[in-house]
Scaffold this motif. Sequence first.
Motif, PDB file in Angstrom:
ATOM      1  N   ILE A 190      32.765 122.323  81.258  1.00  0.00           N
ATOM      2  CA  ILE A 190      31.352 121.952  81.283  1.00  0.00           C
ATOM      3  C   ILE A 190      30.573 122.652  80.179  1.00  0.00           C
ATOM      4  O   ILE A 190      29.405 122.327  79.930  1.00  0.00           O
ATOM      5  N   THR A 191      31.186 123.637  79.501  1.00  0.00           N
ATOM      6  CA  THR A 191      30.520 124.275  78.375  1.00  0.00           C
ATOM      7  C   THR A 191      30.528 123.341  77.169  1.00  0.00           C
ATOM      8  O   THR A 191      29.575 123.296  76.381  1.00  0.00           O
ATOM      9  N   LEU A 192      31.600 122.558  77.022  1.00  0.00           N
ATOM     10  CA  LEU A 192      31.731 121.662  75.886  1.00  0.00           C
ATOM     11  C   LEU A 192      30.817 120.450  76.022  1.00  0.00           C
ATOM     12  O   LEU A 192      30.405 119.867  75.024  1.00  0.00           O
ATOM     13  N   TRP A 239      29.040 114.119  89.248  1.00  0.00           N
ATOM     14  CA  TRP A 239      28.926 114.865  87.997  1.00  0.00           C
ATOM     15  C   TRP A 239      28.900 116.364  88.287  1.00  0.00           C
ATOM     16  O   TRP A 239      28.280 116.804  89.227  1.00  0.00           O
ATOM     17  N   VAL A 240      29.611 117.095  87.453  1.00  0.00           N
ATOM     18  CA  VAL A 240      29.601 118.553  87.527  1.00  0.00           C
ATOM     19  C   VAL A 240      28.909 119.080  86.267  1.00  0.00           C
ATOM     20  O   VAL A 240      29.329 118.746  85.156  1.00  0.00           O
ATOM     21  N   GLN A 241      27.853 119.858  86.455  1.00  0.00           N
ATOM     22  CA  GLN A 241      27.153 120.405  85.306  1.00  0.00           C
ATOM     23  C   GLN A 241      26.750 121.850  85.542  1.00  0.00           C
ATOM     24  O   GLN A 241      26.618 122.279  86.692  1.00  0.00           O
ATOM     25  N   LYS A 242      26.570 122.555  84.469  1.00  0.00           N
ATOM     26  CA  LYS A 242      26.239 123.976  84.537  1.00  0.00           C
ATOM     27  C   LYS A 242      24.815 124.140  85.073  1.00  0.00           C
ATOM     28  O   LYS A 242      23.915 123.394  84.713  1.00  0.00           O
ATOM     29  N   THR A 243      24.641 125.137  85.923  1.00  0.00           N
ATOM     30  CA  THR A 243      23.322 125.432  86.441  1.00  0.00           C
ATOM     31  C   THR A 243      22.450 126.000  85.312  1.00  0.00           C
ATOM     32  O   THR A 243      22.893 126.827  84.533  1.00  0.00           O
TER      33      THR A 243
END
Length: 249
Positions: A190-192, A239-243
């Motif tokens: 999820i960093t990319l 969807w998985v995303q950074k907080t």
Amino acid sequence: MSFEIKLPLFEGPFDLLLFFIERDELDIYDIPIAQITLDFLDYLHQLEIMEMEVASEFILVAATLMKIKSRMLIPRPELDEQGHEIDPREELVKHLLEYKKYKSVIQELSALEENRLAKESRGNILSELKALSKIDEVEAEIQDLDLYKLLKVYQKVMAKFADRTDETMHTVIQYPYTIDQQKNFVLERITLRDKVPFSDFIEYKADKIFVIYTFLAILELLQLSLVTLTIGDGFNNFWVQKTEGVSAT
């Protein structure tokens, strides 16, 4: 000159009361309690003269009749909650009607019992049961037992035990994944990208154990507030995303 008095024997006090009611053609719902009480006590008195033991249930009903008689003599009758007069004979009448109903059924059952006893059972059941019991007799089996039969039985038991031991053996395989390892993997992915659909993790490695460990890692990251989940496109996809405000490393 002496006279012998013979009185009919009744099965119980209610049987005697019904006899008096039917004999004098009385209304069972409006029993003349004084007359019935006198007849009942006179019968008990005759039993005592004949030196016959009076059953306790007869004495109890006699006391009940005298109690009802005394209550009917009270100038102020008892009233129920609706203000209606309570008939002291009501409970006695109810018991008499019940007894009369069961007494008629008992007569029919007695006739059926006599009819059944007059029949002869087919076959000799007792001798058949004894013959069957001898077949399963343990001592009779031991008489034909020898060393060879014992060895054969022992051989069969040991073979079954060996088969059962082989069936219960299994190999434990350690999976090449850990929750911590998959957490780092998810954070790296999820960093990319801003957000990654869960289907991408499945397509990355279509291995059931890999997907399970990845899903458990996402749940743990969600509990730690390191990622957020939003409903995505497709069946069972998200969807998985950074907080926001949290570093992914």
